[in-house]
Enzyme design. Structure first.
Site, PDB file in Angstrom:
ATOM      1  N   TYR A 141       0.818  -1.207   0.000  1.00  0.00           N
ATOM      2  CA  TYR A 141       0.000   0.000   0.000  1.00  0.00           C
ATOM      3  C   TYR A 141       0.856   1.264   0.000  1.00  0.00           C
ATOM      4  CZ  TYR A 141      -4.739  -1.787   0.806  1.00  0.00           C
ATOM      5  OH  TYR A 141      -5.968  -2.360   0.678  1.00  0.00           O
ATOM      6  N   LYS A 191       2.658 -15.587   2.376  1.00  0.00           N
ATOM      7  CA  LYS A 191       2.807 -16.298   1.101  1.00  0.00           C
ATOM      8  C   LYS A 191       4.295 -16.647   0.985  1.00  0.00           C
ATOM      9  CE  LYS A 191       1.200 -17.811  -2.883  1.00  0.00           C
ATOM     10  NZ  LYS A 191       0.282 -18.961  -2.965  1.00  0.00           N
ATOM     11  N   ASP A 223      -3.562 -18.167   0.415  1.00  0.00           N
ATOM     12  CA  ASP A 223      -4.599 -18.796  -0.423  1.00  0.00           C
ATOM     13  C   ASP A 223      -5.347 -19.856   0.385  1.00  0.00           C
ATOM     14  OD1 ASP A 223      -2.196 -20.208  -0.409  1.00  0.00           O
ATOM     15  OD2 ASP A 223      -2.312 -20.829  -2.502  1.00  0.00           O
ATOM     16  N   ASP A 247      -6.507  -6.788   4.118  1.00  0.00           N
ATOM     17  CA  ASP A 247      -7.617  -6.082   3.475  1.00  0.00           C
ATOM     18  C   ASP A 247      -8.573  -7.094   2.865  1.00  0.00           C
ATOM     19  OD1 ASP A 247      -9.093  -3.902   2.337  1.00  0.00           O
ATOM     20  OD2 ASP A 247      -8.162  -4.391   0.411  1.00  0.00           O
ATOM     21  N   ASP A 251     -12.480  -8.580   4.583  1.00  0.00           N
ATOM     22  CA  ASP A 251     -13.794  -8.496   3.908  1.00  0.00           C
ATOM     23  C   ASP A 251     -14.436  -9.880   3.877  1.00  0.00           C
ATOM     24  OD1 ASP A 251     -13.473  -5.765   3.305  1.00  0.00           O
ATOM     25  OD2 ASP A 251     -14.349  -6.020   1.303  1.00  0.00           O
TER      26      ASP A 251
HETATM   27  C1  IPM Z   1     -10.335  -0.825   4.104  1.00  0.00           C
HETATM   28  C2  IPM Z   1     -10.580  -0.206   2.752  1.00  0.00           C
HETATM   29  C3  IPM Z   1      -9.385   0.670   2.400  1.00  0.00           C
HETATM   30  C4  IPM Z   1      -8.166  -0.213   2.376  1.00  0.00           C
HETATM   31  C5  IPM Z   1      -9.521   1.453   1.088  1.00  0.00           C
HETATM   32  C6  IPM Z   1     -10.766   2.298   1.046  1.00  0.00           C
HETATM   33  C7  IPM Z   1      -8.302   2.300   0.828  1.00  0.00           C
HETATM   34  O1  IPM Z   1     -10.799  -1.190   1.804  1.00  0.00           O
HETATM   35  O2  IPM Z   1     -10.193  -0.068   5.093  1.00  0.00           O
HETATM   36  O3  IPM Z   1     -10.288  -2.052   4.186  1.00  0.00           O
HETATM   37  O4  IPM Z   1      -7.880  -0.863   1.377  1.00  0.00           O
HETATM   38  O5  IPM Z   1      -7.458  -0.270   3.393  1.00  0.00           O
HETATM   39 MG    MG Z   2     -10.908  -3.157   2.591  1.00  0.00          MG
END
Ligand code: IPM
Ligand code: MG
Length: 357
Positions: A141, A191, A223, A247, A251
């Site tokens: 990042y 990884k 993975d 990240d 999710d």
């Molecule tokens: C998160 C979001 C952010 C990230 C984006 C919006 C930059 O997806 O906080 O997980 O990737 O960190």
């Molecule tokens: Mg995110």
């Protein structure tokens, strides 16, 4: 207790869900006799509109002068075509970096009343209780260079996955510290079969684990971790991983228990202030319609009370109220299933408030 809270609503549903969390914090303040003051700052696309940059200096100073920060979400189609340095997401990345928020804690716990909203079978998710610890200020990042180039007439692109050893050490140490207060298991996700950065990550994890003899360390390739999260999520307690893997996996972890709209997060540094935000984004498609789920932000406010202010009872009260409202069958659209009562954002907030009383 007197606390100054910086409030950064951001864009899209950020503004709506933040409003809900503030109302709940105000109710807690009244009930438990705390003085919370809220000072608003701009971040993301709305900051680009008003100040010309996604993170104005005033917002940075406001955050640094506050005891904690509550953030909504940033981003939206309106700003997607701007040059990179003006994208809303840059505001978020910059505030993380400015405040040195190196560890992002993303808990996922089973809500019995939401079992029907999960894409997985109840047997698979019942009892899930994990904490993802995501490295937040390094890795791909932030690594430089990150650019397009022309090399010998060819169009090429490069992103850089860069970590200094201490950056890996401090986040893994944090994960072990947290594991001590939980089920004492750390899964370090990497990884290492491909990436050199992951080989160092694994080496550091092994080294740090020696200081925590009562915590079990396991390594898992990313993975496989993505697959294990849906196959058998109960096996996880604390999961620690680098920025981008975290990240993606967080999710994935978030929908196990029902909806992305339920998950709070805390981003912590060595000396504070800490930042609290829902893990969901600004959801421009549903923004302004009063249908977003405010619970992830309300639960982020609860995390703020517990982690930044040490207000255990108050945090528990919010979490209990959220559970009670879900048990009573109230659902925003994202959580809706048959036989439940569909409510708007503001109605959901009112229900939580009523359940607090
Ligand atoms: C998160 C979001 C952010 C990230 C984006 C919006 C930059 O997806 O906080 O997980 O990737 O960190
Ligand atoms: Mg995110």
């Amino acid at each position: 207790m007197e606390k100054r809270i910086a409030v950064l609503p951001g864009d899209g549903i950020g503004k709506e869900v933040i409003q809900g969390a503030i109302e709940i914090l105000q109710a807690i303040g009244e009930r438990y006799n705390h003085q919370f003051s809220f000072t608003y700052g701009e971040i993301g696309g709305s900051a680009v509109d008003s100040a010309g940059v996604p993170l104005p200096d005033e917002t940075i100073s406001l955050c640094k002068e506050s005891d904690a920060i509550l953030l909504g979400a940033v981003g939206g189609p309106k700003w997607e075509t701007l040059p990179v340095h003006l994208r809303p997401e840059q505001g978020l990345l910059k505030i993380r970096k400015e405040l040195n928020l190196f560890a992002n804690l993303r808990p996922t716990a089973y809500f019995a009343s939401l079992a029907d909203s999960s894409p997985l079978r109840k047997e698979v998710i019942e009892g899930v209780d994990m904490l993802m610890v995501r490295e937040l200020t390094g890795g791909i990042y932030f690594g430089k260079p990150s650019e397009r180039r022309e090399v010998e007439g060819k169009e090429v692109v490069v992103d850089t996955l860069y970590y200094e050893r201490y950056e890996i050490e401090r986040v893994i140490k944090q994960a072990f510290e947290l594991a001590k207060t939980r089920s004492k298991r750390v899964t370090s996700v990497d990884k290492a079969n491909v990436l050199e950065s992951s080989r160092m990550w694994r080496e550091v994890a092994i080294e740090i684990s020696k200081d925590y003899p009562d915590v079990t360390l396991e390594h898992m390739l990313v993975d496989n971790a993505a697959m294990q999260l849906v196959r058998n999520p109960k096996q996880f307690d604390v999961v620690v991983t680098e920025n981008m893997f975290g990240d993606i996996l967080s999710d994935e972890a978030s929908v196990l228990t029902g909806s992305l709209g339920m998950l709070p997060s805390a981003s912590i540094s060595e000396n504070g202030p800490y930042l609290f935000e829902p893990i969901h984004g600004s959801a421009p498609d549903i923004a302004g319609k009063n249908i977003a789920n405010p619970l992830a932000t309300i639960l982020s406010a609860a995390m703020m009370l517990r982690v930044s202010f040490g207000l255990q009872e108050e945090a528990d009260a919010i979490e209990k109220a959220v559970n009670a409202v879900l048990d009573a069958g109230y659902r925003t659209g994202d959580l809706m299933s048959e036989g439940k009562t569909k409510v708007s954002t503001t109605e959901m907030v009112q229900q939580v408030k009523a359940a607090l009383a």
